[in-house]
Enzyme design. Structure first.
Site, PDB file in Angstrom:
ATOM      1  N   SER A  46       0.841  -1.214   0.000  1.00 27.54           N
ATOM      2  CA  SER A  46       0.000   0.000   0.000  1.00 27.54           C
ATOM      3  C   SER A  46       0.871   1.257   0.000  1.00 27.54           C
ATOM      4  O   SER A  46       0.399   2.343  -0.314  1.00 27.54           O
ATOM      5  CB  SER A  46      -0.938   0.004   1.204  1.00 27.54           C
ATOM      6  OG  SER A  46      -0.190  -0.004   2.398  1.00 27.54           O
ATOM      7  N   HIS A  47       2.143   1.120   0.378  1.00 31.21           N
ATOM      8  CA  HIS A  47       3.032   2.282   0.365  1.00 31.21           C
ATOM      9  C   HIS A  47       4.226   2.066  -0.565  1.00 31.21           C
ATOM     10  O   HIS A  47       5.263   2.696  -0.420  1.00 31.21           O
ATOM     11  CB  HIS A  47       3.465   2.655   1.786  1.00 31.21           C
ATOM     12  CG  HIS A  47       2.319   3.258   2.536  1.00 31.21           C
ATOM     13  ND1 HIS A  47       1.349   2.490   3.142  1.00 31.21           N
ATOM     14  CD2 HIS A  47       1.944   4.544   2.698  1.00 31.21           C
ATOM     15  CE1 HIS A  47       0.434   3.289   3.669  1.00 31.21           C
ATOM     16  NE2 HIS A  47       0.765   4.530   3.423  1.00 31.21           N
ATOM     17  N   ALA A 122       5.184   4.811   4.431  1.00 33.72           N
ATOM     18  CA  ALA A 122       5.161   4.242   5.776  1.00 33.72           C
ATOM     19  C   ALA A 122       6.215   4.969   6.625  1.00 33.72           C
ATOM     20  O   ALA A 122       7.119   5.624   6.101  1.00 33.72           O
ATOM     21  CB  ALA A 122       5.476   2.757   5.693  1.00 33.72           C
ATOM     22  N   LEU A 123       6.096   4.829   7.933  1.00 34.52           N
ATOM     23  CA  LEU A 123       7.017   5.526   8.845  1.00 34.52           C
ATOM     24  C   LEU A 123       8.121   4.630   9.391  1.00 34.52           C
ATOM     25  O   LEU A 123       9.035   5.118  10.052  1.00 34.52           O
ATOM     26  CB  LEU A 123       6.242   6.119  10.033  1.00 34.52           C
ATOM     27  CG  LEU A 123       5.169   7.157   9.707  1.00 34.52           C
ATOM     28  CD1 LEU A 123       4.484   7.627  10.981  1.00 34.52           C
ATOM     29  CD2 LEU A 123       5.759   8.336   9.000  1.00 34.52           C
ATOM     30  N   ASP A 187      -8.995  -0.625   2.852  1.00 36.37           N
ATOM     31  CA  ASP A 187      -9.727  -1.826   3.281  1.00 36.37           C
ATOM     32  C   ASP A 187     -11.232  -1.584   3.265  1.00 36.37           C
ATOM     33  O   ASP A 187     -12.023  -2.484   2.944  1.00 36.37           O
ATOM     34  CB  ASP A 187      -9.282  -2.242   4.688  1.00 36.37           C
ATOM     35  CG  ASP A 187      -7.853  -2.761   4.704  1.00 36.37           C
ATOM     36  OD1 ASP A 187      -7.340  -3.106   3.621  1.00 36.37           O
ATOM     37  OD2 ASP A 187      -7.247  -2.804   5.794  1.00 36.37           O
ATOM     38  N   ARG A 302       2.323 -12.524  18.415  1.00 40.93           N
ATOM     39  CA  ARG A 302       3.467 -12.285  17.545  1.00 40.93           C
ATOM     40  C   ARG A 302       3.832 -10.813  17.697  1.00 40.93           C
ATOM     41  O   ARG A 302       2.980  -9.966  17.964  1.00 40.93           O
ATOM     42  CB  ARG A 302       3.171 -12.643  16.095  1.00 40.93           C
ATOM     43  CG  ARG A 302       2.376 -11.610  15.313  1.00 40.93           C
ATOM     44  CD  ARG A 302       2.901 -11.514  13.879  1.00 40.93           C
ATOM     45  NE  ARG A 302       1.994 -10.867  12.953  1.00 40.93           N
ATOM     46  CZ  ARG A 302       2.182  -9.603  12.534  1.00 40.93           C
ATOM     47  NH1 ARG A 302       3.167  -8.864  13.004  1.00 40.93           N
ATOM     48  NH2 ARG A 302       1.345  -9.082  11.649  1.00 40.93           N
ATOM     49  N   GLN A 306       7.067  -8.325  12.719  1.00 39.83           N
ATOM     50  CA  GLN A 306       7.614  -9.631  12.299  1.00 39.83           C
ATOM     51  C   GLN A 306       7.125 -10.069  10.915  1.00 39.83           C
ATOM     52  O   GLN A 306       7.834 -10.770  10.205  1.00 39.83           O
ATOM     53  CB  GLN A 306       7.280 -10.710  13.344  1.00 39.83           C
ATOM     54  CG  GLN A 306       7.991 -10.510  14.673  1.00 39.83           C
ATOM     55  CD  GLN A 306       9.512 -10.476  14.531  1.00 39.83           C
ATOM     56  OE1 GLN A 306      10.089 -11.227  13.759  1.00 39.83           O
ATOM     57  NE2 GLN A 306      10.167  -9.589  15.260  1.00 39.83           N
TER      58      GLN A 306
HETATM   59  P1  NDP Z   1      -1.657  -2.394  10.106  1.00 38.44           P
HETATM   60  O1  NDP Z   1      -2.955  -2.281  10.848  1.00 38.44           O
HETATM   61  O2  NDP Z   1      -1.570  -3.345   8.988  1.00 38.44           O
HETATM   62  O3  NDP Z   1      -0.487  -2.740  11.128  1.00 38.44           O
HETATM   63  C1  NDP Z   1      -0.182  -1.902  12.210  1.00 38.44           C
HETATM   64  C2  NDP Z   1       0.913  -2.492  13.044  1.00 38.44           C
HETATM   65  O4  NDP Z   1       0.389  -3.620  13.750  1.00 38.44           O
HETATM   66  C3  NDP Z   1       2.107  -2.996  12.243  1.00 38.44           C
HETATM   67  O5  NDP Z   1       3.284  -2.682  12.915  1.00 38.44           O
HETATM   68  C4  NDP Z   1       1.862  -4.509  12.174  1.00 38.44           C
HETATM   69  O6  NDP Z   1       3.072  -5.254  12.070  1.00 38.44           O
HETATM   70  C5  NDP Z   1       1.201  -4.766  13.507  1.00 38.44           C
HETATM   71  N1  NDP Z   1       0.339  -5.935  13.484  1.00 38.44           N
HETATM   72  C6  NDP Z   1      -0.595  -6.269  12.555  1.00 38.44           C
HETATM   73  N2  NDP Z   1      -1.182  -7.429  12.887  1.00 38.44           N
HETATM   74  C7  NDP Z   1      -0.618  -7.846  14.037  1.00 38.44           C
HETATM   75  C8  NDP Z   1      -0.785  -8.977  14.880  1.00 38.44           C
HETATM   76  N3  NDP Z   1      -1.675  -9.922  14.609  1.00 38.44           N
HETATM   77  N4  NDP Z   1      -0.026  -9.074  15.992  1.00 38.44           N
HETATM   78  C9  NDP Z   1       0.887  -8.115  16.294  1.00 38.44           C
HETATM   79  N5  NDP Z   1       1.114  -7.023  15.537  1.00 38.44           N
HETATM   80  C10 NDP Z   1       0.364  -6.883  14.421  1.00 38.44           C
HETATM   81  O7  NDP Z   1      -1.197  -0.935   9.571  1.00 38.44           O
HETATM   82  P2  NDP Z   1      -2.064   0.333   9.198  1.00 38.44           P
HETATM   83  O8  NDP Z   1      -3.051  -0.054   8.156  1.00 38.44           O
HETATM   84  O9  NDP Z   1      -2.579   0.998  10.412  1.00 38.44           O
HETATM   85  O10 NDP Z   1      -0.944   1.295   8.558  1.00 38.44           O
HETATM   86  C11 NDP Z   1      -0.264   0.870   7.389  1.00 38.44           C
HETATM   87  C12 NDP Z   1       0.814   1.845   7.012  1.00 38.44           C
HETATM   88  O11 NDP Z   1       0.266   3.051   6.527  1.00 38.44           O
HETATM   89  C13 NDP Z   1       1.806   2.251   8.093  1.00 38.44           C
HETATM   90  O12 NDP Z   1       3.092   1.949   7.606  1.00 38.44           O
HETATM   91  C14 NDP Z   1       1.624   3.754   8.221  1.00 38.44           C
HETATM   92  O13 NDP Z   1       2.825   4.467   8.513  1.00 38.44           O
HETATM   93  C15 NDP Z   1       1.144   4.120   6.847  1.00 38.44           C
HETATM   94  N6  NDP Z   1       0.414   5.383   6.821  1.00 38.44           N
HETATM   95  C16 NDP Z   1       1.072   6.486   6.335  1.00 38.44           C
HETATM   96  C17 NDP Z   1       0.412   7.707   6.274  1.00 38.44           C
HETATM   97  C18 NDP Z   1       1.128   8.921   5.788  1.00 38.44           C
HETATM   98  O14 NDP Z   1       0.537   9.985   5.774  1.00 38.44           O
HETATM   99  N7  NDP Z   1       2.366   8.869   5.397  1.00 38.44           N
HETATM  100  C19 NDP Z   1      -1.001   7.828   6.691  1.00 38.44           C
HETATM  101  C20 NDP Z   1      -1.559   6.622   7.224  1.00 38.44           C
HETATM  102  C21 NDP Z   1      -0.874   5.432   7.259  1.00 38.44           C
HETATM  103  P3  NDP Z   1       3.441  -5.976  10.654  1.00 38.44           P
HETATM  104  O15 NDP Z   1       3.798  -4.855   9.703  1.00 38.44           O
HETATM  105  O16 NDP Z   1       4.593  -6.874  10.973  1.00 38.44           O
HETATM  106  O17 NDP Z   1       2.214  -6.728  10.229  1.00 38.44           O
END
Ligand code: NDP
Length: 334
Positions: A46-47, A122-123, A187, A302, A306
Protein backbone atom coordinates in the site's frame (compact mmCIF):
# COMPACT_ATOMS: atom_id res chain seq x y z
CA UNK A 1 -5.46 -9.46 -10.72
CA UNK A 2 -2.75 -10.09 -13.30
CA UNK A 3 0.74 -9.67 -11.85
CA UNK A 4 4.30 -9.41 -13.08
CA UNK A 5 7.38 -10.50 -11.19
CA UNK A 6 9.97 -7.83 -10.41
CA UNK A 7 13.03 -8.05 -8.20
CA UNK A 8 13.46 -5.41 -5.50
CA UNK A 9 16.21 -3.86 -7.58
CA UNK A 10 13.94 -3.73 -10.66
CA UNK A 11 11.23 -2.12 -8.54
CA UNK A 12 13.74 0.48 -7.40
CA UNK A 13 14.81 1.23 -10.98
CA UNK A 14 11.22 1.41 -12.22
CA UNK A 15 10.37 3.94 -9.51
CA UNK A 16 13.60 5.87 -9.92
CA UNK A 17 13.25 6.21 -13.70
CA UNK A 18 9.66 7.33 -13.40
CA UNK A 19 10.52 9.96 -10.78
CA UNK A 20 13.52 11.18 -12.80
CA UNK A 21 11.41 11.46 -15.96
CA UNK A 22 8.98 13.65 -14.05
CA UNK A 23 11.40 16.16 -12.63
CA UNK A 24 13.23 14.59 -9.67
CA UNK A 25 16.98 15.07 -9.50
CA UNK A 26 19.16 12.04 -8.71
CA UNK A 27 19.19 12.34 -4.93
CA UNK A 28 15.43 12.93 -4.62
CA UNK A 29 14.58 10.15 -7.10
CA UNK A 30 16.92 7.71 -5.37
CA UNK A 31 15.64 8.43 -1.87
CA UNK A 32 11.96 8.11 -2.86
CA UNK A 33 12.71 4.98 -4.93
CA UNK A 34 14.46 3.39 -1.93
CA UNK A 35 11.39 4.05 0.22
CA UNK A 36 9.06 2.62 -2.43
CA UNK A 37 11.15 -0.48 -3.17
CA UNK A 38 11.71 -1.24 0.51
CA UNK A 39 7.92 -1.15 1.04
CA UNK A 40 7.47 -3.71 -1.77
CA UNK A 41 10.35 -5.78 -0.37
CA UNK A 42 8.59 -5.92 3.02
CA UNK A 43 5.16 -6.74 1.57
CA UNK A 44 3.82 -3.29 2.47
CA UNK A 45 2.49 -2.71 -1.03
CA UNK A 46 0.00 0.00 0.00
CA UNK A 47 3.03 2.28 0.36
CA UNK A 48 5.08 0.92 -2.53
CA UNK A 49 4.61 1.40 -6.28
CA UNK A 50 0.91 1.99 -5.68
CA UNK A 51 1.87 5.50 -4.46
CA UNK A 52 3.96 6.39 -7.51
CA UNK A 53 1.14 7.92 -9.60
CA UNK A 54 0.49 10.25 -6.64
CA UNK A 55 4.17 11.20 -6.41
CA UNK A 56 4.16 11.94 -10.16
CA UNK A 57 0.93 13.97 -9.98
CA UNK A 58 2.44 16.25 -7.36
CA UNK A 59 5.63 16.72 -9.42
CA UNK A 60 3.63 17.50 -12.57
CA UNK A 61 1.36 19.99 -10.79
CA UNK A 62 4.43 21.78 -9.45
CA UNK A 63 3.34 21.23 -5.85
CA UNK A 64 6.45 19.24 -4.96
CA UNK A 65 10.02 20.34 -5.67
CA UNK A 66 11.81 17.42 -7.32
CA UNK A 67 15.17 19.09 -6.79
CA UNK A 68 14.65 19.80 -3.09
CA UNK A 69 17.73 20.32 -0.96
CA UNK A 70 16.92 19.84 2.72
CA UNK A 71 18.70 22.14 5.15
CA UNK A 72 19.18 21.61 8.87
CA UNK A 73 19.18 24.18 11.64
CA UNK A 74 20.32 23.16 15.11
CA UNK A 75 17.94 24.69 17.66
CA UNK A 76 19.85 23.25 20.61
CA UNK A 77 22.23 20.35 21.20
CA UNK A 78 19.23 18.01 21.24
CA UNK A 79 16.84 19.62 18.75
CA UNK A 80 17.25 19.88 14.98
CA UNK A 81 14.84 21.62 12.65
CA UNK A 82 15.00 20.48 9.07
CA UNK A 83 13.47 22.34 6.13
CA UNK A 84 12.45 19.88 3.41
CA UNK A 85 12.45 22.58 0.67
CA UNK A 86 9.00 21.40 -0.50
CA UNK A 87 10.40 18.02 -1.47
CA UNK A 88 9.32 14.44 -0.81
CA UNK A 89 10.04 13.30 2.73
CA UNK A 90 12.48 10.42 2.02
CA UNK A 91 15.44 12.68 1.20
CA UNK A 92 14.76 14.95 4.18
CA UNK A 93 14.57 11.88 6.43
CA UNK A 94 17.78 10.35 5.05
CA UNK A 95 19.52 13.69 5.54
CA UNK A 96 18.16 14.28 9.04
CA UNK A 97 18.47 10.85 10.68
CA UNK A 98 22.29 10.86 11.08
CA UNK A 99 22.08 14.34 12.63
CA UNK A 100 19.34 13.21 15.00
CA UNK A 101 21.21 10.02 15.89
CA UNK A 102 24.34 12.00 16.75
CA UNK A 103 22.34 14.37 18.96
CA UNK A 104 20.51 11.57 20.79
CA UNK A 105 23.70 9.54 21.26
CA UNK A 106 25.36 12.55 22.87
CA UNK A 107 22.42 13.96 24.85
CA UNK A 108 20.40 10.81 25.57
CA UNK A 109 17.40 12.36 23.78
CA UNK A 110 17.04 14.18 20.46
CA UNK A 111 14.24 15.50 18.28
CA UNK A 112 14.13 16.05 14.55
CA UNK A 113 11.41 18.46 13.40
CA UNK A 114 10.84 18.18 9.65
CA UNK A 115 8.95 21.07 8.05
CA UNK A 116 7.92 21.91 4.53
CA UNK A 117 7.94 18.35 3.23
CA UNK A 118 5.53 15.83 1.66
CA UNK A 119 5.17 12.43 3.35
CA UNK A 120 3.49 9.68 1.29
CA UNK A 121 5.01 6.56 2.82
CA UNK A 122 5.16 4.24 5.78
CA UNK A 123 7.02 5.53 8.84
CA UNK A 124 9.02 2.44 9.72
CA UNK A 125 12.06 3.42 7.57
CA UNK A 126 12.85 6.37 9.83
CA UNK A 127 12.37 4.59 13.14
CA UNK A 128 14.21 1.48 11.93
CA UNK A 129 17.12 3.67 10.84
CA UNK A 130 17.35 4.86 14.45
CA UNK A 131 17.05 1.34 15.87
CA UNK A 132 19.89 0.27 13.57
CA UNK A 133 22.00 2.82 15.48
CA UNK A 134 20.87 1.34 18.82
CA UNK A 135 18.44 4.18 19.44
CA UNK A 136 14.75 4.07 20.29
CA UNK A 137 12.73 5.89 17.63
CA UNK A 138 9.26 7.38 17.56
CA UNK A 139 7.83 9.19 14.54
CA UNK A 140 4.49 10.66 13.57
CA UNK A 141 3.00 12.79 10.81
CA UNK A 142 -0.35 14.08 9.56
CA UNK A 143 -1.84 14.84 6.16
CA UNK A 144 -5.41 15.99 5.35
CA UNK A 145 -8.70 15.30 7.18
CA UNK A 146 -10.45 11.99 6.54
CA UNK A 147 -11.13 10.77 10.07
CA UNK A 148 -13.75 12.13 12.47
CA UNK A 149 -12.77 12.66 16.11
CA UNK A 150 -14.68 10.50 18.60
CA UNK A 151 -18.19 11.95 18.92
CA UNK A 152 -17.91 14.22 15.83
CA UNK A 153 -19.86 14.01 12.59
CA UNK A 154 -17.19 15.20 10.16
CA UNK A 155 -13.51 14.63 9.45
CA UNK A 156 -10.94 16.70 11.30
CA UNK A 157 -7.91 14.40 11.67
CA UNK A 158 -5.95 12.68 8.95
CA UNK A 159 -5.40 8.97 9.55
CA UNK A 160 -2.42 10.16 11.61
CA UNK A 161 0.19 7.38 11.61
CA UNK A 162 2.67 6.72 14.39
CA UNK A 163 5.66 4.36 14.45
CA UNK A 164 7.95 3.17 17.22
CA UNK A 165 11.12 1.09 17.04
CA UNK A 166 13.09 -0.42 19.90
CA UNK A 167 16.57 -1.78 19.11
CA UNK A 168 17.47 -5.38 19.84
CA UNK A 169 21.18 -5.66 19.05
CA UNK A 170 21.88 -8.79 17.03
CA UNK A 171 18.31 -9.22 15.82
CA UNK A 172 15.40 -7.31 14.28
CA UNK A 173 14.09 -4.43 16.37
CA UNK A 174 10.62 -4.30 17.83
CA UNK A 175 8.66 -2.04 15.45
CA UNK A 176 5.08 -1.00 15.21
CA UNK A 177 3.87 1.36 12.52
CA UNK A 178 0.16 2.11 12.31
CA UNK A 179 -2.46 4.60 11.30
CA UNK A 180 -4.79 5.67 14.12
CA UNK A 181 -7.86 4.91 11.97
CA UNK A 182 -9.80 1.79 13.00
CA UNK A 183 -9.39 0.53 9.44
CA UNK A 184 -7.41 1.72 6.45
CA UNK A 185 -9.47 3.56 3.83
CA UNK A 186 -8.29 1.06 1.23
CA UNK A 187 -9.73 -1.83 3.28
CA UNK A 188 -13.08 -0.03 3.59
CA UNK A 189 -13.10 0.47 -0.18
CA UNK A 190 -12.44 -3.22 -0.73
CA UNK A 191 -15.33 -4.14 1.64
CA UNK A 192 -17.60 -1.70 -0.26
CA UNK A 193 -16.58 -3.20 -3.59
CA UNK A 194 -17.33 -6.71 -2.30
CA UNK A 195 -20.65 -5.65 -0.73
CA UNK A 196 -19.42 -6.61 2.74
CA UNK A 197 -20.16 -4.76 6.00
CA UNK A 198 -17.44 -3.36 8.27
CA UNK A 199 -17.61 -3.52 12.09
CA UNK A 200 -19.34 -0.69 13.94
CA UNK A 201 -16.71 1.87 14.94
CA UNK A 202 -14.89 1.85 11.61
CA UNK A 203 -16.73 4.82 10.13
CA UNK A 204 -19.73 7.12 9.90
CA UNK A 205 -21.93 7.98 6.93
CA UNK A 206 -22.22 11.40 5.28
CA UNK A 207 -24.80 12.47 7.88
CA UNK A 208 -22.42 11.52 10.69
CA UNK A 209 -24.31 8.40 11.77
CA UNK A 210 -22.35 5.29 12.86
CA UNK A 211 -22.70 2.62 10.18
CA UNK A 212 -21.54 -0.84 9.19
CA UNK A 213 -22.26 -0.05 5.52
CA UNK A 214 -18.82 0.25 3.88
CA UNK A 215 -20.33 1.90 0.81
CA UNK A 216 -21.91 4.62 2.97
CA UNK A 217 -18.50 5.38 4.47
CA UNK A 218 -16.95 5.57 1.01
CA UNK A 219 -19.82 7.75 -0.32
CA UNK A 220 -19.12 10.91 1.62
CA UNK A 221 -18.68 9.38 5.05
CA UNK A 222 -15.57 9.38 7.24
CA UNK A 223 -13.31 6.98 9.06
CA UNK A 224 -13.16 6.80 12.87
CA UNK A 225 -10.13 6.39 15.14
CA UNK A 226 -9.41 2.94 16.57
CA UNK A 227 -10.48 2.44 20.19
CA UNK A 228 -13.07 5.24 20.35
CA UNK A 229 -12.05 8.20 22.48
CA UNK A 230 -8.66 6.64 23.28
CA UNK A 231 -7.61 6.49 19.62
CA UNK A 232 -9.05 9.99 19.19
CA UNK A 233 -6.72 11.21 21.96
CA UNK A 234 -3.70 9.60 20.28
CA UNK A 235 -4.67 11.16 16.93
CA UNK A 236 -4.90 14.53 18.71
CA UNK A 237 -1.44 14.02 20.19
CA UNK A 238 -0.05 13.23 16.73
CA UNK A 239 -1.46 16.48 15.28
CA UNK A 240 0.01 18.40 18.21
CA UNK A 241 3.45 16.82 17.77
CA UNK A 242 3.65 16.83 13.95
CA UNK A 243 2.13 20.29 13.53
CA UNK A 244 2.09 22.02 16.92
CA UNK A 245 5.63 21.14 18.04
CA UNK A 246 7.14 20.98 14.54
CA UNK A 247 5.53 24.29 13.58
CA UNK A 248 3.91 23.01 10.39
CA UNK A 249 0.34 22.45 9.13
CA UNK A 250 -2.43 20.77 11.11
CA UNK A 251 -4.44 18.44 8.88
CA UNK A 252 -7.20 20.98 8.26
CA UNK A 253 -4.61 23.62 7.37
CA UNK A 254 -2.81 21.23 5.01
CA UNK A 255 -6.11 20.61 3.20
CA UNK A 256 -6.52 24.36 2.64
CA UNK A 257 -2.96 24.54 1.26
CA UNK A 258 -3.36 21.54 -1.06
CA UNK A 259 -4.09 21.75 -4.80
CA UNK A 260 -6.00 18.45 -4.88
CA UNK A 261 -3.66 16.79 -7.37
CA UNK A 262 -4.02 13.43 -5.60
CA UNK A 263 -0.45 13.41 -4.33
CA UNK A 264 0.79 13.85 -0.77
CA UNK A 265 -0.10 16.92 1.28
CA UNK A 266 2.44 19.25 2.80
CA UNK A 267 3.06 18.66 6.48
CA UNK A 268 5.47 18.18 9.30
CA UNK A 269 7.03 15.12 10.81
CA UNK A 270 8.08 14.74 14.43
CA UNK A 271 10.85 12.21 15.11
CA UNK A 272 12.11 11.49 18.62
CA UNK A 273 15.23 9.44 19.36
CA UNK A 274 16.44 8.13 22.73
CA UNK A 275 19.63 6.35 23.68
CA UNK A 276 18.88 3.43 26.02
CA UNK A 277 22.62 3.06 26.55
CA UNK A 278 22.75 6.54 28.10
CA UNK A 279 19.32 6.53 29.74
CA UNK A 280 19.06 2.99 31.12
CA UNK A 281 22.77 2.19 31.16
CA UNK A 282 24.64 -1.02 30.53
CA UNK A 283 22.48 -4.13 30.45
CA UNK A 284 19.51 -2.39 28.79
CA UNK A 285 19.61 -4.66 25.76
CA UNK A 286 19.53 -7.96 27.66
CA UNK A 287 16.90 -6.64 30.07
CA UNK A 288 14.55 -5.48 27.29
CA UNK A 289 15.25 -8.52 25.17
CA UNK A 290 14.15 -10.80 27.99
CA UNK A 291 10.88 -8.89 28.21
CA UNK A 292 10.29 -9.08 24.44
CA UNK A 293 11.22 -12.75 24.41
CA UNK A 294 8.73 -13.46 27.22
CA UNK A 295 6.11 -11.55 25.25
CA UNK A 296 6.66 -13.35 21.97
CA UNK A 297 6.75 -16.71 23.73
CA UNK A 298 3.16 -16.32 24.86
CA UNK A 299 0.69 -18.44 22.96
CA UNK A 300 -1.14 -16.43 20.31
CA UNK A 301 1.29 -13.49 20.37
CA UNK A 302 3.47 -12.28 17.54
CA UNK A 303 5.51 -9.12 17.72
CA UNK A 304 4.57 -6.19 15.51
CA UNK A 305 7.01 -5.88 12.63
CA UNK A 306 7.61 -9.63 12.30
CA UNK A 307 5.44 -9.99 9.19
CA UNK A 308 7.55 -7.41 7.37
CA UNK A 309 10.83 -8.84 8.61
CA UNK A 310 9.79 -12.30 7.39
CA UNK A 311 8.98 -10.83 3.96
CA UNK A 312 12.31 -9.03 3.95
CA UNK A 313 14.21 -12.33 4.08
CA UNK A 314 12.60 -13.52 0.82
CA UNK A 315 15.16 -13.26 -1.94
CA UNK A 316 12.96 -13.84 -4.99
CA UNK A 317 11.00 -11.35 -7.10
CA UNK A 318 7.84 -9.68 -5.81
CA UNK A 319 4.43 -10.03 -7.48
CA UNK A 320 3.33 -6.60 -8.69
CA UNK A 321 0.00 -5.58 -10.21
CA UNK A 322 0.65 -5.70 -13.98
CA UNK A 323 -1.76 -2.83 -14.71
CA UNK A 324 0.07 -0.65 -12.19
CA UNK A 325 3.43 -1.44 -13.81
CA UNK A 326 2.00 -0.44 -17.23
CA UNK A 327 0.69 2.81 -15.74
CA UNK A 328 4.09 3.58 -14.24
CA UNK A 329 5.88 2.84 -17.53
CA UNK A 330 3.48 5.24 -19.26
CA UNK A 331 4.11 7.88 -16.61
CA UNK A 332 7.84 7.48 -17.19
CA UNK A 333 7.34 8.64 -20.81
CA UNK A 334 5.61 11.98 -20.39
P1 NDP B 1 -1.66 -2.39 10.11
O1 NDP B 1 -2.96 -2.28 10.85
O2 NDP B 1 -1.57 -3.35 8.99
O3 NDP B 1 -0.49 -2.74 11.13
C1 NDP B 1 -0.18 -1.90 12.21
C2 NDP B 1 0.91 -2.49 13.04
O4 NDP B 1 0.39 -3.62 13.75
C3 NDP B 1 2.11 -3.00 12.24
O5 NDP B 1 3.28 -2.68 12.91
C4 NDP B 1 1.86 -4.51 12.17
O6 NDP B 1 3.07 -5.25 12.07
C5 NDP B 1 1.20 -4.77 13.51
N1 NDP B 1 0.34 -5.93 13.48
C6 NDP B 1 -0.59 -6.27 12.55
N2 NDP B 1 -1.18 -7.43 12.89
C7 NDP B 1 -0.62 -7.85 14.04
C8 NDP B 1 -0.79 -8.98 14.88
N3 NDP B 1 -1.68 -9.92 14.61
N4 NDP B 1 -0.03 -9.07 15.99
C9 NDP B 1 0.89 -8.11 16.29
N5 NDP B 1 1.11 -7.02 15.54
C10 NDP B 1 0.36 -6.88 14.42
O7 NDP B 1 -1.20 -0.94 9.57
P2 NDP B 1 -2.06 0.33 9.20
O8 NDP B 1 -3.05 -0.05 8.16
O9 NDP B 1 -2.58 1.00 10.41
O10 NDP B 1 -0.94 1.29 8.56
C11 NDP B 1 -0.26 0.87 7.39
C12 NDP B 1 0.81 1.85 7.01
O11 NDP B 1 0.27 3.05 6.53
C13 NDP B 1 1.81 2.25 8.09
O12 NDP B 1 3.09 1.95 7.61
C14 NDP B 1 1.62 3.75 8.22
O13 NDP B 1 2.82 4.47 8.51
C15 NDP B 1 1.14 4.12 6.85
N6 NDP B 1 0.41 5.38 6.82
C16 NDP B 1 1.07 6.49 6.33
C17 NDP B 1 0.41 7.71 6.27
C18 NDP B 1 1.13 8.92 5.79
O14 NDP B 1 0.54 9.99 5.77
N7 NDP B 1 2.37 8.87 5.40
C19 NDP B 1 -1.00 7.83 6.69
C20 NDP B 1 -1.56 6.62 7.22
C21 NDP B 1 -0.87 5.43 7.26
P3 NDP B 1 3.44 -5.98 10.65
O15 NDP B 1 3.80 -4.85 9.70
O16 NDP B 1 4.59 -6.87 10.97
O17 NDP B 1 2.21 -6.73 10.23
Amino acid sequence: MATVQLTVSEIHDLARNCLSANGCDDSNADAAARTISSAERDGASSHGLFRLPGYVASLRSGKVNGAAQPTAHRLSRAAIRLDGDRGFAPLAIEYGIPLLAAAASEMGVGVLLIRNSFHFAALWPEVEALAARNLVGLACTAHTPMMAPYGAKRAFFSTNPIAFAYPRPGTDPYVFDMATAAKARGDVRVAARDGKPVPLGVGIDAAGNPTTDAQAIVDGGFLLPFGGYKGSAIATMIELLAAGVVGDFFSYEAADADNGDGGPAIGGEFILAMSPELLAGAGWADHSNTFLHELESMEGVRLAGQRRFANRTLTGPREIDAELVDTIRDLANP
